[in-house]
Design an enzyme around this catalytic site. Structure first.
Site, PDB file in Angstrom:
ATOM      1  N   MET A 120      22.392 -16.769 -13.507  1.00 42.71           N
ATOM      2  CA  MET A 120      23.617 -16.655 -12.702  1.00 42.71           C
ATOM      3  C   MET A 120      24.735 -17.475 -13.336  1.00 42.71           C
ATOM      4  SD  MET A 120      22.434 -16.194  -8.803  1.00 42.71           S
ATOM      5  CE  MET A 120      22.126 -17.900  -8.444  1.00 42.71           C
ATOM      6  N   GLY A 121      24.550 -17.855 -14.606  1.00 42.00           N
ATOM      7  CA  GLY A 121      25.612 -18.550 -15.318  1.00 42.00           C
ATOM      8  C   GLY A 121      25.694 -20.028 -14.997  1.00 42.00           C
ATOM      9  N   ALA A 122      26.842 -20.642 -15.353  1.00 39.71           N
ATOM     10  CA  ALA A 122      26.995 -22.104 -15.335  1.00 39.71           C
ATOM     11  C   ALA A 122      25.813 -22.691 -16.112  1.00 39.71           C
ATOM     12  CB  ALA A 122      27.073 -22.659 -13.914  1.00 39.71           C
ATOM     13  N   LEU A 123      25.724 -22.229 -17.343  1.00 38.92           N
ATOM     14  CA  LEU A 123      24.535 -22.500 -18.159  1.00 38.92           C
ATOM     15  C   LEU A 123      24.408 -23.981 -18.514  1.00 38.92           C
ATOM     16  CD1 LEU A 123      24.592 -19.438 -20.592  1.00 38.92           C
ATOM     17  CD2 LEU A 123      23.495 -19.639 -18.344  1.00 38.92           C
ATOM     18  N   HIS A 124      23.151 -24.418 -18.607  1.00 37.80           N
ATOM     19  CA  HIS A 124      22.842 -25.798 -19.012  1.00 37.80           C
ATOM     20  C   HIS A 124      21.600 -25.744 -19.895  1.00 37.80           C
ATOM     21  CE1 HIS A 124      19.770 -25.369 -15.960  1.00 37.80           C
ATOM     22  NE2 HIS A 124      20.694 -25.138 -15.035  1.00 37.80           N
ATOM     23  N   HIS A 126      18.676 -23.401 -18.964  1.00 31.81           N
ATOM     24  CA  HIS A 126      18.828 -22.002 -19.360  1.00 31.81           C
ATOM     25  C   HIS A 126      18.633 -21.843 -20.868  1.00 31.81           C
ATOM     26  CE1 HIS A 126      21.630 -22.122 -15.716  1.00 31.81           C
ATOM     27  NE2 HIS A 126      20.801 -21.142 -15.397  1.00 31.81           N
ATOM     28  N   GLN A 150       9.947 -18.370  -7.037  1.00 32.15           N
ATOM     29  CA  GLN A 150      10.619 -17.175  -7.571  1.00 32.15           C
ATOM     30  C   GLN A 150       9.783 -16.555  -8.694  1.00 32.15           C
ATOM     31  OE1 GLN A 150      14.992 -16.656  -8.540  1.00 32.15           O
ATOM     32  NE2 GLN A 150      14.295 -17.390 -10.526  1.00 32.15           N
ATOM     33  N   VAL A 185      13.474 -28.355 -17.377  1.00 37.72           N
ATOM     34  CA  VAL A 185      14.264 -29.292 -18.185  1.00 37.72           C
ATOM     35  C   VAL A 185      14.989 -30.240 -17.225  1.00 37.72           C
ATOM     36  CG1 VAL A 185      16.102 -29.522 -19.897  1.00 37.72           C
ATOM     37  CG2 VAL A 185      14.527 -27.575 -19.992  1.00 37.72           C
ATOM     38  N   SER A 242      20.282 -28.097 -12.934  1.00 33.82           N
ATOM     39  CA  SER A 242      20.589 -26.970 -12.068  1.00 33.82           C
ATOM     40  C   SER A 242      22.091 -26.732 -12.111  1.00 33.82           C
ATOM     41  CB  SER A 242      20.177 -27.311 -10.630  1.00 33.82           C
ATOM     42  OG  SER A 242      20.797 -26.415  -9.722  1.00 33.82           O
TER      43      SER A 242
HETATM   44  P1  AMP Z   1      19.774 -19.427 -12.322  1.00 34.01           P
HETATM   45  O1  AMP Z   1      20.956 -19.248 -13.224  1.00 34.01           O
HETATM   46  O2  AMP Z   1      19.804 -20.667 -11.512  1.00 34.01           O
HETATM   47  O3  AMP Z   1      19.443 -18.188 -11.551  1.00 34.01           O
HETATM   48  O4  AMP Z   1      18.531 -19.646 -13.327  1.00 34.01           O
HETATM   49  C1  AMP Z   1      18.218 -18.709 -14.312  1.00 34.01           C
HETATM   50  C2  AMP Z   1      16.880 -19.065 -14.902  1.00 34.01           C
HETATM   51  O5  AMP Z   1      16.932 -20.371 -15.470  1.00 34.01           O
HETATM   52  C3  AMP Z   1      15.751 -19.089 -13.844  1.00 34.01           C
HETATM   53  O6  AMP Z   1      14.587 -18.513 -14.396  1.00 34.01           O
HETATM   54  C4  AMP Z   1      15.582 -20.556 -13.594  1.00 34.01           C
HETATM   55  O7  AMP Z   1      14.289 -20.901 -13.150  1.00 34.01           O
HETATM   56  C5  AMP Z   1      15.849 -21.131 -14.967  1.00 34.01           C
HETATM   57  N1  AMP Z   1      16.213 -22.551 -14.859  1.00 34.01           N
HETATM   58  C6  AMP Z   1      17.204 -23.073 -14.098  1.00 34.01           C
HETATM   59  N2  AMP Z   1      17.200 -24.423 -14.200  1.00 34.01           N
HETATM   60  C7  AMP Z   1      16.180 -24.736 -15.028  1.00 34.01           C
HETATM   61  C8  AMP Z   1      15.652 -25.971 -15.529  1.00 34.01           C
HETATM   62  N3  AMP Z   1      16.163 -27.147 -15.175  1.00 34.01           N
HETATM   63  N4  AMP Z   1      14.594 -25.919 -16.353  1.00 34.01           N
HETATM   64  C9  AMP Z   1      14.049 -24.723 -16.712  1.00 34.01           C
HETATM   65  N5  AMP Z   1      14.495 -23.537 -16.280  1.00 34.01           N
HETATM   66  C10 AMP Z   1      15.546 -23.541 -15.449  1.00 34.01           C
END
Ligand code: AMP
Length: 281
Positions: free
Chosen positions: A30-34, A37, A153, A176, A185
């Site tokens: 859903m973006g706002a990548l870190h 991701h 999920q 991570v 997050s």
């Molecule tokens: P989101 O953008 O929050 O929907 O996350 C997209 C994907 O990145 C999902 O599969 C999340 O579980 C994964 N993700 C988000 N935060 C982390 C993290 N801190 N460590 C590993 N995977 C993550």
């Protein structure tokens, strides 16, 4: 990196790779990548010929209007990060592109969504299933990468692929964390520096839970966690559960399962944070 905003354009681009028997690794976000991701992207990069990332803030998985309105959107920075990670394709659809008509598909996950996130965010996993199934049908990846941070999920998406015979392998990726242990997050962007420091207590508590799982009972561990969060100002424990890793059903005694994970959701001010720790596997 090629950017596509329509399903048709993406599909025709991917078709030639599929015909050439190239493997497609997919990372839905859903973006706002870190960094969380980006480790998914790196893992996909190392295992596939082509890496596709999608960024779509999926309205049907939000059960809270203000969470959706406040969800961070940082598309330019995201694009730069993906280019640096050698991502091949970014799929960036609009809401209208994904949902030209209102959607009302209903999915049945048995008991998997009756607990934890599913219990506290009604409709959330149904919305996740709607978008993930649609994205899998568009991208047709060989492998899709999901973070263990959203553990429930991942289990539910795995069930979805089995129930609908979707020919994609779900690859789980480790959580991570920030230096202080806070799980990364996109929602962390809404935390002040002081909040981020305070939020470290979540993982500190989970690590203590792991230690205590060696000698204390489940009810003692739960009481310990409740007490830890009572001490925190501006922080509210939403749930803490110790569950079987496959059925996700809460355990009363350690003897009930050999594969055990502890999952937590906490409100810090207006921001909801989740985390987990594997206790036995
Ligand atoms: P989101 O953008 O929050 O929907 O996350 C997209 C994907 O990145 C999902 O599969 C999340 O579980 C994964 N993700 C988000 N935060 C982390 C993290 N801190 N460590 C590993 N995977 C993550």
């Amino acid at each position: 990196m090629e950017i596509f905003k329509t399903i048709d354009a993406l599909r025709s681009h991917l078709e030639s790779f599929r015909k050439a028997d190239k493997s497609i690794g997919f990372v839905p976000t859903m973006g706002a990548l870190h960094e969380g991701h980006l480790t998914l992207i790196r893992e996909a990069r190392s295992e596939n010929d082509l890496v596709v990332c999608s960024i779509f803030v999926n309205p049907v998985q939000f059960n809270n209007a203000s969470d959706l309105a406040n969800y961070p959107r940082t598309i330019e920075a995201d694009t730069q990060m993906l280019v640096q990670e050698n991502c091949d394709v970014l799929f960036l659809p609009s809401e209208k592109e994904m949902y030209p008509e209102p959607v009302n598909e209903q999915y049945d996950f048995g008991d998997l969504d009756k607990v934890m996130e599913g219990a506290h965010r009604p409709g959330h996993f149904n919305g996740v299933a709607i978008v993930v199934k649609k994205l899998f049908e568009i991208v047709e990846p060989v492998r899709a990468y999901f973070g263990l941070k959203d553990y429930q999920q991942m289990v539910i998406v795995h069930k979805l692929t089995k129930d609908y015979n979707l020919p994609v392998e779900i690859i789980p990726c480790s959580i991570v964390r920030e230096e202080n242990g806070l799980a990364m997050s996109s929602r962390n962007e809404r935390l002040s520096p002081a909040d981020r420091n305070q939020a470290a207590v979540i993982y500190q508590t989970l690590k203590m839970v792991k230690i205590k799982s060696g000698f204390a009972s489940i009810s003692e561990v739960k009481s310990y966690v409740i007490k830890q969060f009572r001490k925190q100002k501006n922080m509210q424990l939403e749930y803490f559960e110790i569950v079987d890793m496959y059925t996700l059903q809460p355990l009363k005694t350690w003897a009930q399962s050999t594969t055990v994970i502890a999952c937590i959701a906490v409100w810090l001010g207006e921001v909801r944070l989740i985390d987990n720790i594997i206790l036995f596997s």
